[in-house]
Design a protein around this motif. Sequence first.
Motif, PDB file in Angstrom:
ATOM      1  N   TYR A 122       0.832  -1.217   0.000  1.00  0.00           N
ATOM      2  CA  TYR A 122       0.000   0.000   0.000  1.00  0.00           C
ATOM      3  C   TYR A 122       0.861   1.259   0.000  1.00  0.00           C
ATOM      4  CZ  TYR A 122      -4.314  -2.590   1.053  1.00  0.00           C
ATOM      5  OH  TYR A 122      -5.396  -3.404   0.994  1.00  0.00           O
ATOM      6  N   SER A 123       1.979   1.198   0.722  1.00  0.00           N
ATOM      7  CA  SER A 123       2.789   2.406   0.860  1.00  0.00           C
ATOM      8  C   SER A 123       3.449   2.812  -0.459  1.00  0.00           C
ATOM      9  CB  SER A 123       3.841   2.237   1.958  1.00  0.00           C
ATOM     10  OG  SER A 123       4.892   1.425   1.501  1.00  0.00           O
ATOM     11  N   THR A 124       3.463   1.916  -1.437  1.00  0.00           N
ATOM     12  CA  THR A 124       3.990   2.319  -2.750  1.00  0.00           C
ATOM     13  C   THR A 124       2.861   2.798  -3.663  1.00  0.00           C
ATOM     14  OG1 THR A 124       3.805   0.082  -3.642  1.00  0.00           O
ATOM     15  CG2 THR A 124       5.917   0.676  -2.656  1.00  0.00           C
ATOM     16  N   GLY A 125       1.660   2.923  -3.107  1.00  0.00           N
ATOM     17  CA  GLY A 125       0.548   3.432  -3.908  1.00  0.00           C
ATOM     18  C   GLY A 125      -0.300   2.350  -4.547  1.00  0.00           C
ATOM     19  N   MET A 126       0.024   1.085  -4.271  1.00  0.00           N
ATOM     20  CA  MET A 126      -0.761  -0.013  -4.856  1.00  0.00           C
ATOM     21  C   MET A 126      -2.147  -0.063  -4.204  1.00  0.00           C
ATOM     22  SD  MET A 126       1.408  -2.436  -6.752  1.00  0.00           S
ATOM     23  CE  MET A 126       1.366  -4.031  -5.971  1.00  0.00           C
ATOM     24  N   GLN A 130      -4.703  -4.305  -6.719  1.00  0.00           N
ATOM     25  CA  GLN A 130      -3.331  -4.557  -7.178  1.00  0.00           C
ATOM     26  C   GLN A 130      -2.559  -5.366  -6.143  1.00  0.00           C
ATOM     27  OE1 GLN A 130      -2.446  -0.424  -7.891  1.00  0.00           O
ATOM     28  NE2 GLN A 130      -2.451  -0.710 -10.111  1.00  0.00           N
TER      29      GLN A 130
ATOM     30  N   TYR B  73      -4.633   5.980  -1.959  1.00  0.00           N
ATOM     31  CA  TYR B  73      -3.667   5.295  -2.836  1.00  0.00           C
ATOM     32  C   TYR B  73      -2.787   6.316  -3.547  1.00  0.00           C
ATOM     33  CZ  TYR B  73      -6.799   1.268  -2.237  1.00  0.00           C
ATOM     34  OH  TYR B  73      -7.544   0.258  -1.720  1.00  0.00           O
ATOM     35  N   ARG B  76      -0.400   8.039  -1.106  1.00  0.00           N
ATOM     36  CA  ARG B  76       0.734   7.219  -0.648  1.00  0.00           C
ATOM     37  C   ARG B  76       1.843   7.136  -1.675  1.00  0.00           C
ATOM     38  NH1 ARG B  76      -3.356   3.017   1.035  1.00  0.00           N
ATOM     39  NH2 ARG B  76      -3.980   3.609   3.142  1.00  0.00           N
ATOM     40  N   GLU B  77       1.538   7.428  -2.930  1.00  0.00           N
ATOM     41  CA  GLU B  77       2.605   7.441  -3.937  1.00  0.00           C
ATOM     42  C   GLU B  77       3.667   8.470  -3.577  1.00  0.00           C
ATOM     43  OE1 GLU B  77       1.319   7.808  -8.017  1.00  0.00           O
ATOM     44  OE2 GLU B  77      -0.556   6.760  -7.564  1.00  0.00           O
ATOM     45  N   ILE B  79       4.610   9.246  -0.521  1.00  0.00           N
ATOM     46  CA  ILE B  79       5.274   8.997   0.761  1.00  0.00           C
ATOM     47  C   ILE B  79       5.829   7.571   0.770  1.00  0.00           C
ATOM     48  CG2 ILE B  79       5.006   9.109   3.258  1.00  0.00           C
ATOM     49  CD1 ILE B  79       2.273  10.481   2.730  1.00  0.00           C
ATOM     50  N   MET B  81       7.783   4.345   2.331  1.00  0.00           N
ATOM     51  CA  MET B  81       7.878   3.851   3.701  1.00  0.00           C
ATOM     52  C   MET B  81       8.772   2.618   3.751  1.00  0.00           C
ATOM     53  SD  MET B  81       4.843   3.340   6.421  1.00  0.00           S
ATOM     54  CE  MET B  81       5.151   2.848   8.101  1.00  0.00           C
ATOM     55  N   LEU B 100       7.785  -3.279  -9.533  1.00  0.00           N
ATOM     56  CA  LEU B 100       6.341  -3.560  -9.499  1.00  0.00           C
ATOM     57  C   LEU B 100       5.469  -2.298  -9.467  1.00  0.00           C
ATOM     58  CD1 LEU B 100       4.154  -5.829  -9.344  1.00  0.00           C
ATOM     59  CD2 LEU B 100       4.186  -5.489  -6.880  1.00  0.00           C
ATOM     60  N   ALA B 101       5.671  -1.466  -8.456  1.00  0.00           N
ATOM     61  CA  ALA B 101       4.783  -0.302  -8.306  1.00  0.00           C
ATOM     62  C   ALA B 101       4.884   0.684  -9.479  1.00  0.00           C
ATOM     63  CB  ALA B 101       5.037   0.391  -6.971  1.00  0.00           C
ATOM     64  N   LYS B 104       2.816  -0.992 -12.262  1.00  0.00           N
ATOM     65  CA  LYS B 104       1.378  -1.185 -12.036  1.00  0.00           C
ATOM     66  C   LYS B 104       0.671   0.100 -11.638  1.00  0.00           C
ATOM     67  CE  LYS B 104       2.174  -5.329 -13.060  1.00  0.00           C
ATOM     68  NZ  LYS B 104       1.963  -5.667 -14.485  1.00  0.00           N
ATOM     69  N   VAL B 105       1.350   0.932 -10.845  1.00  0.00           N
ATOM     70  CA  VAL B 105       0.692   2.144 -10.368  1.00  0.00           C
ATOM     71  C   VAL B 105       0.893   3.289 -11.360  1.00  0.00           C
ATOM     72  CG1 VAL B 105       0.564   3.821  -8.484  1.00  0.00           C
ATOM     73  CG2 VAL B 105       0.962   1.411  -7.979  1.00  0.00           C
ATOM     74  N   ARG B 149      12.984   0.232  -3.457  1.00  0.00           N
ATOM     75  CA  ARG B 149      11.600   0.004  -3.873  1.00  0.00           C
ATOM     76  C   ARG B 149      10.726   1.232  -3.583  1.00  0.00           C
ATOM     77  NH1 ARG B 149       8.334  -4.737  -0.945  1.00  0.00           N
ATOM     78  NH2 ARG B 149       8.728  -3.391   0.841  1.00  0.00           N
ATOM     79  N   SER B 150      10.938   1.829  -2.403  1.00  0.00           N
ATOM     80  CA  SER B 150      10.177   3.037  -2.069  1.00  0.00           C
ATOM     81  C   SER B 150      10.554   4.198  -2.976  1.00  0.00           C
ATOM     82  CB  SER B 150      10.434   3.446  -0.623  1.00  0.00           C
ATOM     83  OG  SER B 150       9.867   2.513   0.234  1.00  0.00           O
ATOM     84  N   MET B 153       9.083   5.015  -6.689  1.00  0.00           N
ATOM     85  CA  MET B 153       7.867   5.787  -6.942  1.00  0.00           C
ATOM     86  C   MET B 153       8.146   7.293  -6.907  1.00  0.00           C
ATOM     87  SD  MET B 153       5.438   3.825  -7.763  1.00  0.00           S
ATOM     88  CE  MET B 153       3.957   4.808  -7.580  1.00  0.00           C
TER      89      MET B 153
END
Lengths: 219, 241
Positions: A122-126, A130, B73, B76-77, B79, B81, B100-101, B104-105, B149-150, B153
Amino acid sequence: MMFDVIVRNFSYLMGGLWITFQLSFFALLGGIGLGMLVGLGRLSKNPWIYYPTTIYVNLLRNIPLILVIFWFYFVMPVISGKSMDPFIAAVIAFVVFEATYFGEIFRAGYQTISKDLIAASYSTGMSYWQTSRYILIPIAFKRMMPSLITQAIVTFQDTSLAFVIGLPELVRRSSIVDNMEVRSIELYGFAALVYFIVCYIGSQISLYYENQARKVNLI
Amino acid sequence: MIEIKNISKWFGDFQVLADVDETINKGKAVVICGPSGSGKSTLLRCVNGLEPFQKGEVLVDGISVGDPKTNLYKLREKIGMVFQRFELYPHMTAVENIMLAPMKVRGWSKDQARAKADELLKRVDMTERTESYPANLSGGQQQRIAIARSLAMEPSYMMFDEPTSALDPEMIKEVLEVMIELAKAGMTMLCVTHEMGFAKEVADEIIFMDEGRIVERGTYDNFFNNPQTDRAKTFLSQILD
């Protein structure tokens, strides 16, 4: 014993096995697919999703499969006014029934996943979907592989119950030949052997995955 | 800018956050410390909406986290974590975790996401083990991948929830180095950590929390050399042992 009855009717019986495979294929495809969602629903915080899913699962798991099959074949046509093709009735019955069992396996799989892992996604915006699609479902699938294969084997065996609504699968065809030639031992023995071979291979695959998971301890 | 305005949160009858008030300006690094159970992690989770709170308001770039109309959602893109136990996706390789993010995001292509991942892998000094699964990486390596990974984004803010507490001593340094580099590059950071060396180097402000409240706040020197409360004094003597 006279096994020529098998030889003479071999292609007819194998045609029955083919129908068994087809029914199993659709039952598993639908049952596992729906089961993934049922598992999510059983863990949902939304009462509008949680309660209907839970009632569905508890209801179906406490009804014998044969009644579910009867229900879709005999009762649905009365309600809808249209007669049901036995294959379609069987597929629907199996999907609806097996999805509750697969659903509980997936639920157990999802519960092995830590809250923080989900939070990380969730913290990556998923989004919820997803996260379910790319994180929860694949991890649960891998972790629960042995149980899923075991349930798939059970489903494969259960498809023989479709013979009660006249679906000409392996058991039904064996009984048709038996009615004409009266060779019960050979025919039902052969059918049992075929089931055994398929299921034994399946259980060996399950065992392989179990050992693999233990050895690598990857996921 | 992150504005935490007098938020309170309860788990049942138990109050975990009590009137927490704090503003983190762009480019600043704030370190949060305090005994376990003091509400530090919960505070971070309230900032990106992973946990709801009952009173007060959190604004991220002016957008209210607690407002039910806010798309969390999307928020959170912005921020990133990082978690104590890394929380890499175990079924994906290191580089897949990073890609991944964005794919997909953000809807990036595979090549685009890979290019970004390669750049970040270089930044966290992990170009060697890109195709390894998390289970085959050390804790320090996993945490550096988690940071990458963080960052993939391209967040405006980064939050760290005790990022080194689950690491062996020799791996703490490699993670802190990445975090220090990040802070010096101007990332706005909110870090829950007891690494006072890190705090000394990068923290613009230190917050000390106890029982859900901010008990003390100040610069590193202020807090470290001249703690005002007994609670902070005890805490400092414990972590410096």
